[in-house]
Design a protein around this motif. Structure first.
Motif, short mmCIF file in Angstrom:
data_model
loop_
_atom_site.label_atom_id
_atom_site.label_comp_id
_atom_site.label_asym_id
_atom_site.label_seq_id
_atom_site.Cartn_x
_atom_site.Cartn_y
_atom_site.Cartn_z
N THR A 24 0.84 -1.21 0.00
CA THR A 24 0.00 0.00 0.00
C THR A 24 0.87 1.25 0.00
OG1 THR A 24 -0.09 0.24 2.41
CG2 THR A 24 -1.76 -1.21 1.38
N ALA A 25 0.25 2.37 -0.35
CA ALA A 25 0.95 3.66 -0.30
C ALA A 25 1.34 4.00 1.13
CB ALA A 25 0.07 4.76 -0.90
N LYS A 48 -1.03 7.35 -7.90
CA LYS A 48 -0.22 8.11 -6.95
C LYS A 48 -1.08 8.40 -5.74
CE LYS A 48 2.60 10.57 -10.34
NZ LYS A 48 3.05 11.90 -10.79
N MET A 52 3.43 8.85 -2.79
CA MET A 52 3.91 7.53 -3.14
C MET A 52 3.42 7.19 -4.56
SD MET A 52 5.57 6.90 -0.40
CE MET A 52 5.75 8.65 -0.13
N ASN A 54 2.53 4.07 -7.50
CA ASN A 54 2.29 2.68 -7.84
C ASN A 54 2.80 2.48 -9.26
OD1 ASN A 54 0.60 0.33 -9.00
ND2 ASN A 54 0.27 0.18 -6.80
N TRP A 65 3.69 -0.43 -4.86
CA TRP A 65 3.88 0.93 -4.35
C TRP A 65 5.34 1.13 -4.01
CZ3 TRP A 65 0.47 4.78 -4.64
CH2 TRP A 65 -0.86 4.46 -4.85
N ASN A 67 8.31 4.25 -2.63
CA ASN A 67 8.55 5.57 -2.06
C ASN A 67 9.63 6.23 -2.91
OD1 ASN A 67 9.46 7.78 -0.57
ND2 ASN A 67 9.03 6.78 1.38
#
Length: 122
Positions: A24-25, A48, A52, A54, A65, A67
């Motif tokens: 996940t974000a 987005k 973050m 994807n 996801w 960073n």
């Protein structure tokens, strides 16, 4: 969590060095629950959220996801040549390929590196 507009599927993102892949974000932002890695390359942006991204290899399909703060190329590493150094030994020592060391330093011969010269090794 702040959601950003979903890209149209044509937007691309370049990963310059392998980064952690998250489910996940929120996980990507927190740096937890790593599910694998995303290797260096160019990817489609699926979504987005909260800064973050994807990324995916298939346009329109969800991926992993990441960073973007983890997506930074390592700073080059240099070595001052001493007597006995060879490109092949330096490649092993610094975890680089002989081809890369030769390319970075415009070397034509593995064994012709001048003592005292500062060369890039990573």
């Amino acid at each position: 969590m702040k959601n950003e507009p979903k890209p149209n599927g044509d937007q691309k993102y370049t990963v310059v060095t392998s980064v952690n892949a998250y489910v996940t974000a929120a996980d990507a932002k927190a740096g937890k629950n790593i599910k694998g890695t995303v290797k260096a390359g160019t990817y489609f942006v699926f979504n987005k959220s909260d800064g973050m991204i994807n990324v995916t290899t298939k346009p329109g399909a969800p991926g992993s996801w990441i960073n973007p703060n983890e997506n930074k190329a390592a700073a080059p590493v240099y070595h001052s040549v001493v007597k006995g150094d060879t490109v092949s030994e330096l490649a092993v020592k610094y975890g680089a390929s002989q081809a890369d060391i030769k390319k970075w330093n415009n070397l034509n011969d593995d064994y012709l590196i001048k003592i005292g010269k500062r060369i890039r090794v990573k």
